[in-house]
Design a protein around this motif. Sequence first.
Motif, PDB file in Angstrom:
ATOM      1  N   ASP A 167      74.198  35.626  -1.779  1.00 17.12           N
ATOM      2  CA  ASP A 167      73.792  35.114  -3.079  1.00 17.12           C
ATOM      3  C   ASP A 167      72.461  34.373  -2.962  1.00 17.12           C
ATOM      4  N   LEU A 168      71.431  35.137  -2.671  1.00 15.73           N
ATOM      5  CA  LEU A 168      70.049  34.641  -2.615  1.00 15.73           C
ATOM      6  C   LEU A 168      69.191  35.610  -3.411  1.00 15.73           C
ATOM      7  N   ASP A 169      68.257  35.089  -4.186  1.00 18.51           N
ATOM      8  CA  ASP A 169      67.407  35.967  -4.997  1.00 18.51           C
ATOM      9  C   ASP A 169      66.773  37.074  -4.164  1.00 18.51           C
ATOM     10  N   GLU A 170      66.318  36.728  -2.963  1.00 20.65           N
ATOM     11  CA  GLU A 170      65.612  37.695  -2.114  1.00 20.65           C
ATOM     12  C   GLU A 170      66.528  38.798  -1.581  1.00 20.65           C
ATOM     13  N   LEU A 171      67.841  38.567  -1.604  1.00 22.05           N
ATOM     14  CA  LEU A 171      68.778  39.512  -0.980  1.00 22.05           C
ATOM     15  C   LEU A 171      69.832  40.050  -1.941  1.00 22.05           C
ATOM     16  N   ARG A 172      69.704  39.799  -3.219  1.00 24.56           N
ATOM     17  CA  ARG A 172      70.767  40.136  -4.174  1.00 24.56           C
ATOM     18  C   ARG A 172      71.150  41.612  -4.168  1.00 24.56           C
ATOM     19  N   LYS A 175      74.618  25.208   1.792  1.00 23.87           N
ATOM     20  CA  LYS A 175      75.650  26.193   1.466  1.00 23.87           C
ATOM     21  C   LYS A 175      75.031  27.556   1.196  1.00 23.87           C
ATOM     22  N   LEU A 176      75.773  28.584   1.599  1.00 25.46           N
ATOM     23  CA  LEU A 176      75.377  29.961   1.322  1.00 25.46           C
ATOM     24  C   LEU A 176      76.620  30.728   0.925  1.00 25.46           C
ATOM     25  N   LYS A 177      76.543  31.412  -0.212  1.00 27.05           N
ATOM     26  CA  LYS A 177      77.653  32.222  -0.693  1.00 27.05           C
ATOM     27  C   LYS A 177      77.385  33.677  -0.323  1.00 27.05           C
ATOM     28  N   ALA A 178      78.424  34.341   0.225  1.00 29.19           N
ATOM     29  CA  ALA A 178      78.328  35.755   0.581  1.00 29.19           C
ATOM     30  C   ALA A 178      79.507  36.484  -0.050  1.00 29.19           C
ATOM     31  N   PHE A 179      79.226  37.414  -0.955  1.00 33.61           N
ATOM     32  CA  PHE A 179      80.273  38.189  -1.601  1.00 33.61           C
ATOM     33  C   PHE A 179      80.743  39.295  -0.660  1.00 33.61           C
TER      34      PHE A 179
END
Length: 127
Positions: free
Chosen positions: A113-118, A95-99
Amino acid sequence: MKYLIHIVLLGFSSSTYLTVYQNLNKNSLLKRWDLYTYEMDQKQYKTAKAEKDDYIHFKSNMTFVSKFEGKAESGHWMYNTNGSYIELIDGDGEKLKAFVISITAEHLVLQFDLDELRNINAIYRSH
């Protein structure tokens, strides 16, 4: 998802991307969105060569097909109206969450919602 972790930002652009917010519903997403650029600290950055043809295509049957860094992916998606985010679930159940930061008829701005891309906004154009 593992394919987004390796994003490399190349080039600089001094222009800023102005977003126009509109109320989002599922139907606003139903099209192909091509990755155009990234935005961080109100500065735009070109996509890497490996991301040149990257896209996400949201379909009305709640499935998606995409290409990230040249790798084809597919799965299903859901839109959470309360949190204003999209959840992508690939064929392996990852799963990947995208706001959703903003959306217009031509542009979709997502923050994954990834630490590297916040702190990085991925800006897509409609196809």
